[in-house]
Design an enzyme around this catalytic site. Sequence first.
Site, PDB file in Angstrom:
ATOM      1  N   GLY A   1      50.768 -31.912 -18.261  1.00  0.00           N
ATOM      2  CA  GLY A   1      49.895 -32.765 -19.061  1.00  0.00           C
ATOM      3  C   GLY A   1      49.934 -32.324 -20.517  1.00  0.00           C
ATOM      4  CB  SER A   2      47.510 -32.752 -23.241  1.00  0.00           C
ATOM      5  OG  SER A   2      47.467 -34.143 -23.062  1.00  0.00           O
TER       6      SER A   2
END
Lengths: 630, 364
Positions: free
Chosen positions: A325-326
């Site tokens: 993810g981020s």
Amino acid sequence: MEFKNPQEELERFRARLGVAGGFVLVCFAVLLGRFVWLQIIQHDYYQTRAEDNRISLVPITPNRGLIVDRNGVVLARNYSAYTLEITPSKVRSLEETIDELGQIIDVQPKDRRRFKKLMDESKSFETLPIRTRLTDEEVAKFIAHRYRFPGVEIKARLFRQYPGGAFAAHILGYIGRITDRDIEKIEAVEQEANYRGTDHFGKTGLEQHYEFDLHGITGFEQVEVDAGGHAVRTLERTAPVAGNQLTLTMDAELQRIAENAFGDRKGSLVAIEPSTGGLLAMVSVPNYDPNMFVDGIDTQNWKELNESPNKPMVNRALNGAYPPGSTFKPFMALGALTLGKRTAAQTISDPGFYNFGGHHFRDDKKGGHGMVDMYKSIVHSCDTYYYMLANDMGIDNIANFMGQLGLGQRTGVDIAGESEGVLPSQAWKKKRFKKPEQQKWYAGETISIGIGQGYNAYTPIQLALATATLANNGVMFRPHLVKYVTDTKTGDQRLIEPHPLKTLPLKQEHIDVIKNAMIGVNKEGTGTRAFAGAGYVSAGKTGTAQVFSYKGAVHKTESMAANLRDHALFIAFAPADKPTIALAVLVENGGFGAQAAAPIARQVLDYYLLGKKPKAPAPADEEAVEADPE
Amino acid sequence: MMNTLRLWWHRLVDPIDPPLMLILIMLIALSAGMMGSASPERMGAQMVNVLVALAIMRIVAQIPPQRLMHLAVPVYLLGIALLIGVALFGDISKGARRWLNLGVMRIQPSELMKIAMPLLLAWFFQRHETMLRLRDYGVAALLLLVPVALIARQPDLGTAVLVLAAGFYVIFLAGLSWKILGGMAVAAMAAAPLAWSLMHDYQRNRILTLIDPEKDPLGKGFHIIQSTIAIGSGGILGKGWGQGTQAQLDFLPERHTDFIFAVYSEEFGLIGNVVLLFLLSLLIGRGLMIAANGATMFARLLAGALTMIFFTYAFVNMGMVSGILPVVGVPLPFISYGGTALVTLSLAVGILMSIHKNRMLVQK
């Protein structure tokens, strides 16, 4: 018809007597020859055989080495206990014997199940425990009835014990009875003689990886035995040498706080000391109790553990591969700086989406973040910035750079069976798929890689290692759990991996940009709520990994089945200027990283840096959102 | 008073042959020594056996050979009758029917045949002394084979071999021609496969075990392996009395009976073996000397055959214990524990003494 003359007859008789006497002498000579052969010529051989008969080498099993945390807290130890053992081959009817035993000593159905499993795994002439940890009273009861039970005996054995129960189970692993596969390992290092008398072997975790350190040196007792195998007296004794002690880099209190911080959620946390690679904590929850395996686990418990949807037997830290993810974004940005694809000040305009070939890649924030530079892209986790960047860098540049950070590669941690994860590249896809149309890499696939989605899948330890390497300004250490091994005999301490694995070719100014942005995350970005009033400067990055692709639909996490909710991630290091700890947190189906993962990281950092102990598991922060709250 | 005692003593020792007695005492002393090492708890019982045996010997020594000759046929017939009785009503012990329970005592009639057989055959040849025809040898062979077959059927291979040997010695000493002996040897070899097919499984196993004891080290080969280890490890000087590890730690089976030689050999070594062989040679030599000077053909044949029985006992026992002969239940004469064999042997010694007492007084 013969006519006899007495004189002639007597002579003839005496001649026959002479023949008989000669025969006697010849036969005695043959015997004498046999005696000379046995007693002079073959004497040495028979002497040896007689000694072999008489002298038996009885192995004395050494105490297994202790495992202690960095402060000396004992995590694995041994205790001596009586067991009631049956040699199946010596017992007429096993069922009857166990039934009769049950009348004097408590034998639970689970003991029977466990015994059955042990039997299936071993040879019938071995003695196997039907009951362990007998009380003194039980021992006395059995001894009084011993005559009724040929083939059943009481033995004093040393047992492995993990005093913390399920605590740190995935680090410690467990030992179990030696199997044929273990014997192959023992033979591979020519330790057969040393394992005479040993019936347990490290199966997972540190118990497995450091088996040959922990085992120790088997002692031997030379005893004179009679034909029945009963020892008559001891002739000579070589004392065993206890196994070496493992002192971990892990901090038991930190580990405990980290485990507790998860509450009843599933997930993993890996905390590394950046300057050494020493693992300060390595959590994978839910845990299992390794003590169950020591005496041999019974079939029902084994089935429960294996079939549980929560997968307690999987070490998520090493074997769970999740999209980052981020949390991937700081590393993307560092790659962009290093490869010259972006400068820190360069800005893009974010309309809330990125258009690639007619397809809109959405940003989490409706309407977009406006003008975004690198700092802002990290602090507010701007997706559009990274969609563009990924496209500009190209998949193979991304793969090369992330590979250097250790993503998608085994870290070499001192526990076996680590997963590789997935570091997507053109070559990877070619290898991964069979059909030619699937083997081709599409430029559109690169876009979501930029925000840590798509094929990306890394283990928590890889994320933690990348974070620690960043925190340590590009100097990478192999992550390891054992700080040093203490030789029982000499007291010498053998340090594990004190030297750096490699130094990445990164510019310090680039590193500083990223670090600064990550400090911003916890100061004014997505980590702000979790780190409010921390009392130290930390750097972090939230992340949310989609479990399921919704193809552009706006989704509400509350309404989704729990196991389809996003995974929450958080990476961090602190103190930001001189990091002593770097970590990665993953909460399975935890929702946003800022909601579920960051509060756990906060508790861990609070304890490690300030000694603050939390009162309750880290609460999920339902107010927090992934994108900038404005 | 002293004179009366002296007279009694004279009467007591009168029929006793001093050389035989001396050898006997040495063997019995050796036996006592070994019993002390192999099985001290049986020492007392064995001493009782020895005293009974010596008494029997002394009594028999006084019986003149002529009287013994009269007993030959009745004793033989009694023996045969008892053997048939055993076959029909005998007690089974260790898989063989050897004992006959007479209510008051259990007896082993096959043991009696060891003496009865040479007694009968010596009587038989004495009767045909003047005209010994080939047919007579045939009859003698028949008289021999009937009890041997009965004993072998029990099955008791050891005793059958000893009885067969005892009878054969008489026939051989009586002068059966070498041609026929040679022919018998050839026939025996030819009949070996037949004998093999008639043997019990356990008897075959014993022979197979002899050929390769290591094939079955824990089963049938165990006895031979352990006894050869005991002998071999004894070396030249032996391990010393009571110091034999094979014997003292129970590795030797039957160590006070049939395998006592292994204990002796382990503890006294090659030197001890030579001493024992020498003593036995003296015993046999003395016996053959007595036979050579027997007054009648009956006495000579009987003395010769009984002497050769001593040899057969000794050779078969030491041969099996040292692994060159199959394991058959034959004790070491005068040394092994057990009353039965001792009584039989003492009877034979008594007969020898009697024959010596009544020897030819004039050398022709």
